[in-house]
Design a protein around this motif. Structure first.
Motif, PDB file in Angstrom:
ATOM      1  N   VAL A 202       1.072  -1.070   0.314  1.00  0.00           N
ATOM      2  CA  VAL A 202       0.093   0.074  -0.124  1.00  0.00           C
ATOM      3  C   VAL A 202       0.803   1.213   0.064  1.00  0.00           C
ATOM      4  CG1 VAL A 202      -1.769   1.495   0.987  1.00  0.00           C
ATOM      5  CG2 VAL A 202      -1.820  -1.158   1.185  1.00  0.00           C
ATOM      6  N   ASP A 204       0.219   4.864   0.504  1.00  0.00           N
ATOM      7  CA  ASP A 204      -0.867   6.047   1.032  1.00  0.00           C
ATOM      8  C   ASP A 204      -0.088   7.261   0.957  1.00  0.00           C
ATOM      9  OD1 ASP A 204       0.698   5.826   3.254  1.00  0.00           O
ATOM     10  OD2 ASP A 204      -1.145   5.135   4.389  1.00  0.00           O
ATOM     11  N   GLU A 233      -2.108   0.083 -10.069  1.00  0.00           N
ATOM     12  CA  GLU A 233      -3.158   0.161  -8.755  1.00  0.00           C
ATOM     13  C   GLU A 233      -2.443   1.155  -7.841  1.00  0.00           C
ATOM     14  OE1 GLU A 233      -1.081  -3.520  -7.652  1.00  0.00           O
ATOM     15  OE2 GLU A 233      -2.152  -2.733  -9.526  1.00  0.00           O
ATOM     16  N   GLN A 236      -2.759   4.709  -9.766  1.00  0.00           N
ATOM     17  CA  GLN A 236      -4.174   5.170  -9.477  1.00  0.00           C
ATOM     18  C   GLN A 236      -4.397   5.959  -8.014  1.00  0.00           C
ATOM     19  OE1 GLN A 236      -7.240   2.436 -10.300  1.00  0.00           O
ATOM     20  NE2 GLN A 236      -8.908   4.023 -10.191  1.00  0.00           N
ATOM     21  N   THR A 237      -3.520   5.187  -7.113  1.00  0.00           N
ATOM     22  CA  THR A 237      -3.814   5.582  -5.718  1.00  0.00           C
ATOM     23  C   THR A 237      -3.128   6.929  -5.615  1.00  0.00           C
ATOM     24  OG1 THR A 237      -4.120   3.257  -4.886  1.00  0.00           O
ATOM     25  CG2 THR A 237      -3.392   5.197  -3.360  1.00  0.00           C
ATOM     26  N   ASN A 240      -5.089   9.719  -7.180  1.00  0.00           N
ATOM     27  CA  ASN A 240      -6.389  10.058  -6.469  1.00  0.00           C
ATOM     28  C   ASN A 240      -6.054  10.809  -5.322  1.00  0.00           C
ATOM     29  OD1 ASN A 240      -7.931   8.785  -8.399  1.00  0.00           O
ATOM     30  ND2 ASN A 240      -8.064   6.551  -7.197  1.00  0.00           N
TER      31      ASN A 240
END
Length: 289
Positions: A202, A204, A233, A236-237, A240
């Motif tokens: 992940v 973030d 992915e 894209q994160t 966003n």
């Protein structure tokens, strides 16, 4: 009274040991000891019960108890073996002592319970402390080992190094990454550093912030940082979240990042005539087969 009861237990230790061994062996097929050989299981049980009676005889913790706990820890036996065995000893001993009297009043029953508890509790406390200290030491060593492996910097070629990151990145690990990165860049005289986040599940805002800080620190000491392993992915994160990674190059794979690193250090991969001939020979040999 206490001395008399202790003497009764010690004088009839064979009977109590036999009953204890029977009780301990009952649940063997249902727990971890089912995988242990009969010889080791029986010898360990014998040593355990002997250690218990030695502690009762000497009225306190003994060196035999310390040696026994150390051996169990080295063999990897769980703490439940100790606690279950002592609870069985407590139950068997109390039953035997109560069985020696035709009539037991409340006061005598309470005295027997207190006496046996006074034998068992110091042993449990000592063994639990030994186990706790051992596991804390093991966990501490494992934590140090994981920290050393959590942010490695690998020199793959003159002036080019790679830092593969795997797993989650928290504040403590980000600090370690920064320290290893800067120390490694200086030590290996790296002009280009590839930070590979393929193994980071992940990304973030916090993770991206730490990576940006690391890349900026590398830039300040005169090197270039390339972020590789940008999966769809992850891309894209990042979009966003509105994270700006435009200050340093990014690539989707380590291979593409390495090619860019070669270009930044005025090098490139060249297909030579000899390598082409070797490939053709290999293909011909496969076709013949």
């Amino acid at each position: 009274m206490n001395i008399d009861l202790r003497n009764i237990v010690l004088e009839n230790s064979d009977t109590i040991v036999k009953k204890w061994l029977e009780e301990v062996s009952k649940n063997r097929n249902n727990d971890y000891t089912s995988t242990i050989s009969d010889e080791l299981f029986q010898s360990t049980n014998r040593e355990f019960v002997n250690v218990i009676f030695t502690s009762v005889d000497k009225q306190g913790v003994t060196s035999e108890l310390d040696d026994f706990s150390e051996r169990l820890i080295n063999l990897g036996w769980p703490l439940s073996y100790i606690t279950d065995g002592l609870q069985v000893f407590r139950r068997v001993t109390i039953d035997y002592m109560l069985g020696q009297s035709e009539k037991v009043d409340t006061d005598q029953f309470a005295k027997i319970l207190d006496l046996v508890d006074n034998w068992v509790e110091p042993i449990i406390n000592q063994l639990v402390n030994e186990y706790s200290g051992s596991w804390e030491h093991t966990v501490s060593l494992q934590r140090v080992a994981l920290q050393e492996l959590s942010a490695p910097l690998i020199p793959v070629m003159d002036n080019i190094t790679v830092m593969p990151l795997i797993g989650t990145i928290d504040t403590e690990r980000a600090k370690l990454i920064m320290e290893n990165l800067l120390d490694g860049v200086i030590k290996h005289n790296a002009e280009v550093v590839l930070i590979d986040i393929t193994g980071v599940p992940v990304v973030d805002t916090m993770v991206a912030h730490h990576i940006i800080q690391a890349a900026e620190a590398v830039r300040l000491i005169g090197s270039t940082c390339i972020l590789v392993g940008i999966r769809p992915e992850i891309a894209q994160t990042i979009v966003n979240l509105g994270i700006d990674l435009s200050k340093f190059p990014t690539k989707s794979s380590l291979r593409k990042g390495f090619q860019s690193a070669l270009e930044l250090t005025n090098r490139k991969i060249v297909q030579t005539k000899q390598s082409e001939d070797n490939v053709e020979k290999l293909l011909d040999s496969l076709n013949k087969e």
